[in-house]
Motif scaffolding. Structure first.
Motif, PDB file in Angstrom:
ATOM      1  N   THR A  40       0.695  -1.226   0.136  1.00 41.06           N
ATOM      2  CA  THR A  40       0.108   0.023   0.012  1.00 41.06           C
ATOM      3  C   THR A  40       0.740   1.177  -0.275  1.00 41.06           C
ATOM      4  N   ALA A  41       1.856   1.171   0.989  1.00 42.69           N
ATOM      5  CA  ALA A  41       2.762   2.558   1.014  1.00 42.69           C
ATOM      6  C   ALA A  41       3.426   2.785  -0.251  1.00 42.69           C
ATOM      7  N   SER A  42       3.672   1.913  -1.188  1.00 40.84           N
ATOM      8  CA  SER A  42       4.311   2.028  -2.446  1.00 40.84           C
ATOM      9  C   SER A  42       3.663   3.129  -3.053  1.00 40.84           C
ATOM     10  N   LEU A  43       2.307   2.986  -3.229  1.00 40.44           N
ATOM     11  CA  LEU A  43       1.517   3.953  -3.967  1.00 40.44           C
ATOM     12  C   LEU A  43       1.776   5.431  -3.839  1.00 40.44           C
ATOM     13  N   TYR A  44       2.040   5.667  -2.485  1.00 37.30           N
ATOM     14  CA  TYR A  44       2.235   7.256  -2.178  1.00 37.30           C
ATOM     15  C   TYR A  44       3.585   7.794  -3.009  1.00 37.30           C
ATOM     16  N   ARG A  48      -0.360  11.606  -4.384  1.00 39.37           N
ATOM     17  CA  ARG A  48      -0.073  12.258  -3.056  1.00 39.37           C
ATOM     18  C   ARG A  48      -1.217  11.552  -2.115  1.00 39.37           C
ATOM     19  N   ASP A  49      -2.449  11.317  -2.167  1.00 39.60           N
ATOM     20  CA  ASP A  49      -3.105  10.651  -1.237  1.00 39.60           C
ATOM     21  C   ASP A  49      -4.258  10.326  -1.936  1.00 39.60           C
ATOM     22  N   ARG A  50      -5.351   9.740  -1.114  1.00 35.49           N
ATOM     23  CA  ARG A  50      -6.477   9.024  -1.690  1.00 35.49           C
ATOM     24  C   ARG A  50      -7.309  10.225  -2.428  1.00 35.49           C
ATOM     25  N   SER A  51      -7.395  11.313  -1.982  1.00 36.89           N
ATOM     26  CA  SER A  51      -8.227  12.158  -2.329  1.00 36.89           C
ATOM     27  C   SER A  51      -7.722  12.595  -3.903  1.00 36.89           C
TER      28      SER A  51
END
Lengths: 200, 200
Positions: A40-44, A48-51
């Motif tokens: 999950t953390a790799s997506l950052y 930037r974030d979910r929004s």
DNA sequence: TGCCGTACCTAATAGCTTTAGGTTTTCGCC
DNA sequence: GGCGAAAACCTAAAGCTATTAGGTACGGCA
């Protein structure tokens, strides 16, 4: 294990696919990461974030919708073009319910002013130029058309209309016919006086 | 500390208030419990789960909206009644943005068939009876009206329209005038033939 | 071949939802 | 007035999500 070599666009596209398959609010960084075979953390690194992610999906959908509208209304005018534009919206909503739902969410200023949003607006405007509307009234007509088309699709998605008698498709055609009439005999004053006087 | 003596209705009302104040998606059992001075888990005595809670808010809003519509259209007919009905929707959306957003979410079968939903539909139907529409066309007109009003408000909430030139209020009036015209000269055949023939 | 950026990882914190099971208040009833 | 039960509330805990911090290793470029 080979790395996924993701990009911002790829992540957003995957989110859009996920939304279409499992529903808009299953867009979750965890589910996405799971599907992409990544932590999950790799997506950052890509988002930037979910929004920002859902905004990306919004923007993506806007662009795809513009493409489809352009394709649909090509060479058509008047009632034909109107039907084609509305049909493009409807087909998009049917084929990509998740992406379409993203379009209904509040958009950031940047998205509203994006190239894709401008294209959708421009194409809608183009369709309405096929009607005898004074230049100053075109914006209002665009808004009415957008409101009605989106509103109808929202009502269907919402459940208020779906699977009820009579056939929603018939209502859809009637609505477009009614809009066609409205655009043909637009009620606003050509000059700038108030439209308040109207025999009820 | 005295117990809060909550009920299902009180919890739902608190959720609605919270949504209006801080936005629809801040409806969270935790925040709600915090505001009510109660432990989160305690809310489960009054509400099945989060989805039931938002459905409750949806239902509540539907009822309140029906009341306001009824009040607004009383004694009016034709264009006046149309404006009043649309105005009731708009005022509700303005005053209670959180509750109104709840109305846009997918509704369960139970909510769609609820008394409140029926009342809104019935009142809309009543307004349209003021127009020369054949009985069989009324449903389509109701759907068109609902789609346009909700769609317009959604566009505003969405940001697509808000704070842009020209004034959205003017577009709003134009849209209602256009609908008025459409209902007055409804394009559908009185008898059952296809409406496909139309000079573009 | 070595170095650097960056794609990816592990670890950790914090918030939300939901279930299970215990405690206490309230209220009907004798 | 007190007894018993329903219901209102609590604590505890598991499992999911988002997000940040800081480490590892792969790929391309000198």
């Amino acid at each position: 294990m080979a790395r996924a070599n993701l990009t911002s666009a790829a992540v957003i596209a995957a989110a859009a696919d996920l939304a279409d398959r499992d529903g808009f609010d299953t867009i979750t960084l965890s589910a996405l990461a799971r599907g992409l075979g990544v932590q999950t953390a790799s997506l950052y690194s890509h988002v930037r974030d979910r929004s920002a992610l859902v905004e990306g999906v919004h923007r993506l959908a806007l662009g795809e919708l513009a493409d489809r509208i352009a394709l649909a209304i090509g060479g058509r005018a008047g009632h034909d073009a109107l039907t084609a534009l509305a049909g493009a919206h409807r087909d998009y909503a049917r084929e990509f319910p998740g992406r379409w739902t993203a379009l209904q969410r509040p958009a950031t200023e940047a998205t509203v002013r994006s190239e894709a949003a401008g294209r959708v607006a421009g194409l809608t405007l183009a369709v309405l130029r096929g009607y005898p509307l004074p230049e100053s009234e075109l914006v209002h007509a665009v808004r009415l058309l957008a409101a009605t088309v989106n509103g109808f699709l929202a009502l269907q998605a919402n459940g208020s209309i779906a699977h009820r008698e009579p056939d929603p498709d018939l209502s859809w055609r009637r609505a477009l016919d009614a809009l066609d009439v409205a655009f043909r005999s637009w009620p606003a004053p050509a000059a700038g006086s108030s439209p308040a006087e109207r025999k009820s």
